[in-house]
Design a protein around this motif. Structure first.
Motif, PDB file in Angstrom:
ATOM      1  N   HIS A   1      99.318  11.127  38.885  1.00  0.00           N
ATOM      2  CA  HIS A   1      98.646  11.578  37.069  1.00  0.00           C
ATOM      3  C   HIS A   1      98.244  12.491  37.952  1.00  0.00           C
ATOM      4  O   HIS A   1      97.369  13.372  38.861  1.00  0.00           O
ATOM      5  N   PHE A   2      98.886  13.215  36.427  1.00  0.00           N
ATOM      6  CA  PHE A   2      98.869  14.976  35.949  1.00  0.00           C
ATOM      7  C   PHE A   2      97.118  15.168  35.876  1.00  0.00           C
ATOM      8  O   PHE A   2      97.470  16.397  36.372  1.00  0.00           O
ATOM      9  N   GLY A   3      96.182  14.627  35.166  1.00  0.00           N
ATOM     10  CA  GLY A   3      94.858  15.374  34.765  1.00  0.00           C
ATOM     11  C   GLY A   3      94.740  15.328  33.598  1.00  0.00           C
ATOM     12  O   GLY A   3      93.688  16.171  32.770  1.00  0.00           O
ATOM     13  N   LYS A   4      95.946  15.660  32.709  1.00  0.00           N
ATOM     14  CA  LYS A   4      96.266  16.546  31.424  1.00  0.00           C
ATOM     15  C   LYS A   4      97.097  15.363  30.787  1.00  0.00           C
ATOM     16  O   LYS A   4      98.047  15.260  31.056  1.00  0.00           O
ATOM     17  N   ILE A   5      97.067  15.994  29.659  1.00  0.00           N
ATOM     18  CA  ILE A   5      98.266  14.445  28.621  1.00  0.00           C
ATOM     19  C   ILE A   5      99.337  16.105  28.419  1.00  0.00           C
ATOM     20  O   ILE A   5      98.951  17.231  28.194  1.00  0.00           O
ATOM     21  N   TYR A   6     100.763  15.715  28.873  1.00  0.00           N
ATOM     22  CA  TYR A   6     101.753  16.596  28.204  1.00  0.00           C
ATOM     23  C   TYR A   6     102.021  16.512  27.122  1.00  0.00           C
ATOM     24  O   TYR A   6     102.053  15.207  26.695  1.00  0.00           O
ATOM     25  N   LYS A   7     102.150  17.426  26.152  1.00  0.00           N
ATOM     26  CA  LYS A   7     103.127  16.610  25.009  1.00  0.00           C
ATOM     27  C   LYS A   7     104.663  16.985  24.649  1.00  0.00           C
ATOM     28  O   LYS A   7     105.167  17.600  26.204  1.00  0.00           O
ATOM     29  N   LYS A   8     105.164  16.277  24.331  1.00  0.00           N
ATOM     30  CA  LYS A   8     106.918  16.487  24.034  1.00  0.00           C
ATOM     31  C   LYS A   8     107.386  18.091  24.218  1.00  0.00           C
ATOM     32  O   LYS A   8     107.051  19.115  23.067  1.00  0.00           O
ATOM     33  N   GLY A   9     108.181  18.317  24.496  1.00  0.00           N
ATOM     34  CA  GLY A   9     108.959  20.185  24.880  1.00  0.00           C
ATOM     35  C   GLY A   9     108.166  20.945  26.212  1.00  0.00           C
ATOM     36  O   GLY A   9     108.717  22.015  26.190  1.00  0.00           O
ATOM     37  N   ASP A  10     106.668  19.980  26.371  1.00  0.00           N
ATOM     38  CA  ASP A  10     106.324  20.652  27.693  1.00  0.00           C
ATOM     39  C   ASP A  10     107.246  20.617  28.776  1.00  0.00           C
ATOM     40  O   ASP A  10     107.929  20.076  29.216  1.00  0.00           O
ATOM     41  N   ILE A  11     107.061  21.945  29.859  1.00  0.00           N
ATOM     42  CA  ILE A  11     107.935  21.368  30.944  1.00  0.00           C
ATOM     43  C   ILE A  11     106.739  21.521  32.239  1.00  0.00           C
ATOM     44  O   ILE A  11     105.371  22.405  31.978  1.00  0.00           O
ATOM     45  N   ILE A  12     107.185  20.348  33.005  1.00  0.00           N
ATOM     46  CA  ILE A  12     105.960  20.380  34.397  1.00  0.00           C
ATOM     47  C   ILE A  12     107.084  20.338  35.695  1.00  0.00           C
ATOM     48  O   ILE A  12     107.567  19.795  35.447  1.00  0.00           O
ATOM     49  N   ASN A  13     105.878  21.139  36.578  1.00  0.00           N
ATOM     50  CA  ASN A  13     106.993  21.356  37.907  1.00  0.00           C
ATOM     51  C   ASN A  13     105.371  21.001  38.771  1.00  0.00           C
ATOM     52  O   ASN A  13     105.057  20.939  38.753  1.00  0.00           O
ATOM     53  N   LEU A  14     106.538  19.722  39.458  1.00  0.00           N
ATOM     54  CA  LEU A  14     106.066  19.575  40.604  1.00  0.00           C
ATOM     55  C   LEU A  14     107.069  19.659  41.709  1.00  0.00           C
ATOM     56  O   LEU A  14     108.118  19.693  42.162  1.00  0.00           O
ATOM     57  N   HIS A  15     105.529  19.535  42.696  1.00  0.00           N
ATOM     58  CA  HIS A  15     105.856  20.468  44.277  1.00  0.00           C
ATOM     59  C   HIS A  15     105.181  18.920  44.850  1.00  0.00           C
ATOM     60  O   HIS A  15     103.902  19.613  45.305  1.00  0.00           O
ATOM     61  N   LEU A  16     105.965  18.271  45.779  1.00  0.00           N
ATOM     62  CA  LEU A  16     105.120  16.901  46.370  1.00  0.00           C
ATOM     63  C   LEU A  16     105.449  17.021  47.775  1.00  0.00           C
ATOM     64  O   LEU A  16     107.068  17.872  48.604  1.00  0.00           O
ATOM     65  N   THR A  17     104.792  17.028  48.886  1.00  0.00           N
ATOM     66  CA  THR A  17     104.970  17.319  50.296  1.00  0.00           C
ATOM     67  C   THR A  17     104.971  15.882  50.725  1.00  0.00           C
ATOM     68  O   THR A  17     104.039  15.371  50.764  1.00  0.00           O
ATOM     69  N   PHE A  18     105.797  15.334  51.734  1.00  0.00           N
ATOM     70  CA  PHE A  18     105.632  14.076  52.438  1.00  0.00           C
ATOM     71  C   PHE A  18     105.595  14.579  53.728  1.00  0.00           C
ATOM     72  O   PHE A  18     105.902  15.238  55.050  1.00  0.00           O
ATOM     73  N   GLU A  19     104.582  14.254  54.714  1.00  0.00           N
ATOM     74  CA  GLU A  19     104.564  14.445  56.243  1.00  0.00           C
ATOM     75  C   GLU A  19     104.862  13.404  56.806  1.00  0.00           C
ATOM     76  O   GLU A  19     104.148  12.306  56.713  1.00  0.00           O
ATOM     77  N   LEU A  20     106.275  13.491  57.359  1.00  0.00           N
ATOM     78  CA  LEU A  20     106.629  11.702  57.827  1.00  0.00           C
ATOM     79  C   LEU A  20     106.749  11.935  59.451  1.00  0.00           C
ATOM     80  O   LEU A  20     106.137  12.869  60.364  1.00  0.00           O
ATOM     81  N   GLN A  21     106.021  11.486  60.342  1.00  0.00           N
ATOM     82  CA  GLN A  21     106.006  11.415  61.531  1.00  0.00           C
ATOM     83  C   GLN A  21     107.336   9.933  61.982  1.00  0.00           C
ATOM     84  O   GLN A  21     106.388   8.446  61.231  1.00  0.00           O
ATOM     85  N   ASP A  22     107.101   9.988  63.313  1.00  0.00           N
ATOM     86  CA  ASP A  22     108.003   8.850  63.939  1.00  0.00           C
ATOM     87  C   ASP A  22     108.700   8.705  64.524  1.00  0.00           C
ATOM     88  O   ASP A  22     109.511   9.639  65.761  1.00  0.00           O
ATOM     89  N   ASN A  23     107.157   8.192  65.511  1.00  0.00           N
ATOM     90  CA  ASN A  23     106.874   8.554  67.250  1.00  0.00           C
ATOM     91  C   ASN A  23     108.391   7.398  67.819  1.00  0.00           C
ATOM     92  O   ASN A  23     108.151   7.478  68.975  1.00  0.00           O
ATOM     93  N   GLU A  24     108.532   6.409  67.211  1.00  0.00           N
ATOM     94  CA  GLU A  24     109.644   5.566  67.912  1.00  0.00           C
ATOM     95  C   GLU A  24     111.118   6.091  67.629  1.00  0.00           C
ATOM     96  O   GLU A  24     111.879   5.220  68.340  1.00  0.00           O
ATOM     97  N   ASN A  25     111.153   7.113  67.278  1.00  0.00           N
ATOM     98  CA  ASN A  25     112.632   7.334  66.768  1.00  0.00           C
ATOM     99  C   ASN A  25     112.879   6.607  65.745  1.00  0.00           C
ATOM    100  O   ASN A  25     114.082   5.456  65.877  1.00  0.00           O
ATOM    101  N   LYS A  26     112.695   6.005  64.836  1.00  0.00           N
ATOM    102  CA  LYS A  26     113.262   4.746  64.032  1.00  0.00           C
ATOM    103  C   LYS A  26     113.924   5.209  62.671  1.00  0.00           C
ATOM    104  O   LYS A  26     114.382   4.265  62.082  1.00  0.00           O
ATOM    105  N   ALA A  27     113.727   6.645  62.717  1.00  0.00           N
ATOM    106  CA  ALA A  27     114.313   7.142  61.091  1.00  0.00           C
ATOM    107  C   ALA A  27     115.250   6.810  60.792  1.00  0.00           C
ATOM    108  O   ALA A  27     116.136   7.103  61.825  1.00  0.00           O
ATOM    109  N   ASN A  28     116.032   6.150  60.458  1.00  0.00           N
ATOM    110  CA  ASN A  28     117.742   6.594  59.688  1.00  0.00           C
ATOM    111  C   ASN A  28     117.786   7.835  59.111  1.00  0.00           C
ATOM    112  O   ASN A  28     117.341   8.813  58.515  1.00  0.00           O
TER     113      ASN A  28
END
Length: 265
Positions: free
Chosen positions: A160-187
């Protein structure tokens, strides 16, 4: 014969007959065009030496015109052109970096252009196969990340952006996922499915030579669950342990994947 098998056979036969008829009509129209042009040109004395060449060119032109018309009006090619997409990805980067064998940082940087009248959120999903829970943060402190439903192995979420964007607007997103895999199961794989129009897709991985074995495989699949790749090639890590795969204008619904091998513990 069981009903399900009968339906499958009927579907395959119907599709096969449809394709045969379609290609036969295409060949007949092209052939008639070439023959008709040859007859017309042969009636003009000074064009007789060039009649075959002109007929071939006319047939080829008719073939290209028919192909253009088929793509323009066929529902197979136009299934997405009338869809009301909310936004288009101008750029989409998925960056997967090993800090160590149990700690991974996955970053998703996206540049969106709004296509609808207004928008206040972004929809996405992820599939983490590791042993521990995922933490998601946005570089924009005004963004609120909300986990929604879970479909199959994918966790859906909204930003959720916390504001409304209109047609033609440019939005920049930067998401960070912190991943822990102590059992080494991740593909050992990252992938991205093209579910929105995309101008540029970038899959990037950074893995120290201590946490990988050999090179990586870049693969393109028709659907998420497919085991048969449409195309694949080998990608080598550079001196910094990085592979950067860029794809311009990837087609809709294809899955782009980078897969590597990890040392056996």
């Amino acid at each position: 014969m069981p009903g399900s098998i009968k339906k499958i056979l009927e579907s395959v036969l119907s599709k096969g007959i449809y394709d045969i008829i379609k290609y036969l009509i295409f060949i007949v129209i092209t052939g008639i065009t070439g023959l008709a042009m040859h007859i017309v040109v042969s009636s003009v004395d000074y064009l007789i030496p060039y009649s075959i060449i002109i007929a071939i060119i006319a047939a080829a032109a008719m073939g290209l015109l028919g192909l253009f018309a088929y793509k323009q009006y066929s529902p197979i090619y136009n299934v997405y052109t009338k869809t009301d997409f909310k936004y288009i990805f101008l750029e989409k980067e998925c960056f997967y970096e090993y800090i160590d064998m149990h700690h991974i940082i996955y970053q998703k940087q996206i540049k969106l252009k709004v296509l609808c009248k207004s928008i206040d959120r972004y929809y996405d999903k992820y599939n983490w196969t590791g042993s521990d829970k995922t933490k998601i943060n946005s570089a924009d402190k005004d963004h609120i990340i909300i986990l929604t439903t879970k479909r199959d192995s994918f966790q859906q979420f909204e930003v959720h952006f916390g504001k409304i964007y209109k047609k033609g607007d440019i939005i920049n997103l930067h998401l960070t996922f912190e991943l822990q895999d102590n059992e080494n199961k991740a593909n050992p794989v990252i992938s991205s499915t093209i579910v929105e129009p995309t101008k540029l897709l970038r899959l990037k991985i950074k893995i120290s030579e201590n946490y990988r074995k050999g090179s990586a495989n870049a693969e393109i699949f028709p659907i998420i669950d497919s085991r048969i790749a449409l195309d694949k090639c080998e990608k080598s890590f550079d001196n910094n342990g990085v592979i950067n795969w860029e794809i311009s204008n990837p087609p809709m619904l294809l899955v782009y994947s980078l897969r590597w091998n990890v040392p056996k513990s």
